[in-house]
Design a protein around this motif. Structure first.
Motif, short mmCIF file in Angstrom:
data_model
loop_
_atom_site.label_atom_id
_atom_site.label_comp_id
_atom_site.label_asym_id
_atom_site.label_seq_id
_atom_site.Cartn_x
_atom_site.Cartn_y
_atom_site.Cartn_z
N CYS A 65 2.69 -20.26 -3.67
CA CYS A 65 3.30 -19.19 -2.86
C CYS A 65 3.61 -19.76 -1.49
O CYS A 65 2.76 -20.39 -0.87
N LEU A 66 4.84 -19.54 -1.03
CA LEU A 66 5.29 -20.10 0.25
C LEU A 66 5.29 -19.02 1.33
O LEU A 66 5.33 -17.83 1.02
N PRO A 67 5.25 -19.45 2.61
CA PRO A 67 5.24 -18.45 3.69
C PRO A 67 6.40 -17.47 3.52
O PRO A 67 7.55 -17.90 3.41
N SER A 68 6.09 -16.18 3.49
CA SER A 68 7.09 -15.18 3.10
C SER A 68 7.06 -13.94 3.97
O SER A 68 7.62 -12.91 3.60
N GLY A 69 6.38 -13.98 5.10
CA GLY A 69 6.30 -12.79 5.95
C GLY A 69 7.67 -12.35 6.40
O GLY A 69 8.58 -13.18 6.59
N SER A 70 7.85 -11.03 6.58
CA SER A 70 9.14 -10.54 7.08
C SER A 70 9.31 -10.95 8.54
O SER A 70 10.40 -10.83 9.09
N ASN A 71 8.25 -11.43 9.17
CA ASN A 71 8.33 -11.90 10.56
C ASN A 71 8.54 -13.42 10.67
O ASN A 71 8.39 -13.99 11.75
N LEU B 262 10.51 0.07 6.29
CA LEU B 262 10.34 -0.51 4.95
C LEU B 262 11.61 -1.19 4.43
O LEU B 262 11.56 -2.34 3.97
N GLU B 263 12.75 -0.51 4.54
CA GLU B 263 14.00 -1.08 4.01
C GLU B 263 14.30 -2.42 4.68
O GLU B 263 14.72 -3.38 4.04
N ASN B 264 14.09 -2.45 6.00
CA ASN B 264 14.33 -3.68 6.74
C ASN B 264 13.39 -4.81 6.27
O ASN B 264 13.81 -5.96 6.13
N ARG B 265 12.15 -4.46 6.01
CA ARG B 265 11.18 -5.48 5.60
C ARG B 265 11.54 -6.05 4.22
O ARG B 265 11.35 -7.24 3.95
N ILE B 266 12.03 -5.18 3.34
CA ILE B 266 12.46 -5.64 2.01
C ILE B 266 13.63 -6.62 2.19
O ILE B 266 13.65 -7.71 1.61
N ALA B 267 14.58 -6.24 3.04
CA ALA B 267 15.76 -7.10 3.26
C ALA B 267 15.31 -8.46 3.81
O ALA B 267 15.81 -9.51 3.37
N LEU B 268 14.35 -8.45 4.75
CA LEU B 268 13.91 -9.71 5.35
C LEU B 268 13.18 -10.60 4.34
O LEU B 268 13.36 -11.82 4.32
N ARG B 269 12.35 -9.99 3.49
CA ARG B 269 11.64 -10.78 2.47
C ARG B 269 12.65 -11.39 1.50
O ARG B 269 12.48 -12.53 1.05
N ARG B 270 13.69 -10.62 1.19
CA ARG B 270 14.69 -11.15 0.28
C ARG B 270 15.51 -12.27 0.93
O ARG B 270 15.92 -13.22 0.26
N GLU B 271 15.68 -12.18 2.25
CA GLU B 271 16.33 -13.28 2.96
C GLU B 271 15.48 -14.55 2.90
O GLU B 271 16.01 -15.66 2.78
N ASN B 272 14.15 -14.39 3.01
CA ASN B 272 13.27 -15.56 2.87
C ASN B 272 13.49 -16.23 1.52
O ASN B 272 13.54 -17.46 1.42
#
Ligand SMILES: *Cc1c(COP(=O)(O)O)cnc(C)c1O
Length: 381
Positions: A354-360, A253-263
């Motif tokens: 809304c723009l593409p925002s997946g953590s992947n 979860l923490e990693n996914r939050i960080a990645l979404r915030r990077e987006n």
């Protein structure tokens, strides 16, 4: 050959999910209870912090329905709902024979307007029809103004249901979304920040509420050797398989939050010199968003650029984007329902995307998005 589609928000697996699924198979626990269900609830409880009790459900929508049952919403009751949200925030009000009345958003967080909330309460109190509950939703990961909503609610003695389907991992004044109201809901749908393939949760500070949510969600079986029921039950518990997926996702979860915030940071930089595109940002230190989805608003009549035009252009480049939620008071199914507010939500709907925002979202995909946006900027539309 067409390039692969870039999705708005697709499931992003950790690789640990299979371990918990295999475990369920090994134990023969292919039902809507079991070790994964208990452990997933414990994971969520330790994440949300001591004092919070979690009952996992098969969807966020069923969790909202159960919360309204727990708040004793009855046929004929009025429930005040944020208009600018997904229909699942309000549909369960109708399941219960009650009536959703819609409230506009305020422009800082896009969440429920405390002023129009109070206006609606005063109107119905004047009609001798005190609203039974309030449903406020955190949108795209940004916390709504929780203290202000809770203050109005407390002044009139109306409970608040917090729809935190989009905001696991967000904070308001240092407190976690999902713990900010009388009762709260999470979602683990496939497009959310973490997924159980399908799933949801009821969150409460009361162990009794959790117990009762689990009881109602498991067919309301009285303690008896035969099937005995004194109340209407529901089949709303999460499957032990889905809960296994949820456990594998909680590990990242923490990693996914960080990645979404990077987006979000990526889009800030992509649009930084474009005066007519605003990347939505939280309004100050009280608000910490998981930026589940990065959203923009587009305002340029002169250049004939619009959010809709950008959406079409991105689609022609195999990039998915979506308009912001269409306000519920504008939906055909709710056209007879009352509404308190002006055009804040409506304007957001008309100008937002809304723009593409997946953590992947990969580096390569970000490059494709960058290129498509640059082309759109010089496009004659
Ligand atoms: C996704 C979502 C829901 C519904 O959750 P499901 O798990 O898909 O049933 C409810 N409210 C909001 C704001 C959502 O984004």
């Amino acid at each position: 050959m067409n390039p692969p589609m870039i999705w708005l928000s697709s499931p992003h697996l950790s690789g640990e999910e299979q371990k918990y699924i295999a475990d369920a198979f090994q134990r023969g626990q292919l039902f809507a209870w079991g070790d994964n269900v208990n452990a997933f609830e414990q994971d969520l409880e330790s994440y949300l912090g001591s004092g919070f009790h979690v009952a996992a459900m098969n969807s966020g929508t069923s969790a909202i329905h159960l919360c309204l049952l727990l708040l004793n919403v009855q046929p004929g009751d009025i429930v005040l709902c944020q208009s600018f949200t997904f229909a699942a925030s309000a549909n369960p009000v109708v399941y219960l024979g009650a009536t959703p009345v819609f409230i506009d958003s305020e422009p800082d967080t896009w969440g429920m307007s405390p002023e129009y909330l109070e206006q609606a309460i005063q109107y119905y109190n004047g009609q001798n029809k005190k609203p039974k509950a309030i449903i406020a939703a955190h949108l795209y990961g940004t916390p709504y103004k929780s203290d202000e909503i809770n203050t109005v609610a407390a002044k009139y003695g109306i409970p608040v249901l917090e729809d935190s389907a989009e905001a696991l991992g967000s904070f308001y004044k240092g407190r976690k979304c999902g713990t900010l109201a009388d009762i709260s809901v999470l979602s683990f749908n496939g497009n959310k920040i973490i997924t159980a393939s399908s799933g949801g949760a009821v969150v409460s500070a009361s162990p009794e509420v959790k117990k009762r949510a689990v009881f109602l969600a498991s067919q309301a079986k009285d303690p008896a050797p035969h099937y005995q029921h004194s109340e209407i039950g529901y089949n709303y518990r999460i499957s032990n398989i889905c809960a296994g997926i949820g456990r594998g996702q909680m590990e990242v979860l923490e990693n996914r939050i960080a990645l979404r915030r990077e987006n979000h940071a990526f889009y800030k930089s992509l649009f930084k010199d474009i005066s007519f595109v605003t990347v939505y940002e939280t309004p100050g230190e009280d608000f910490y968003s998981n930026y589940w989805l990065t959203t923009i608003t587009v305002n340029d009549a002169a250049e004939k650029k619009s959010a809709f035009g950008l959406m079409e252009w991105l689609a022609s480049n195999f990039i998915e984007s979506r308009p912001l939620w269409k306000p519920l008071h504008m939906q055909p199914v709710f056209k007879k329902n009352a509404y308190f507010g002006t055009d804040v939500a409506e304007t957001l709907f008309n100008t937002g995307l809304c723009l593409p925002s997946g953590s992947n979202l990969s580096t390569n995909e970000k490059e494709r998005i960058t290129q498509a946006v640059h082309q759109w900027l010089v496009l004659k539309q």
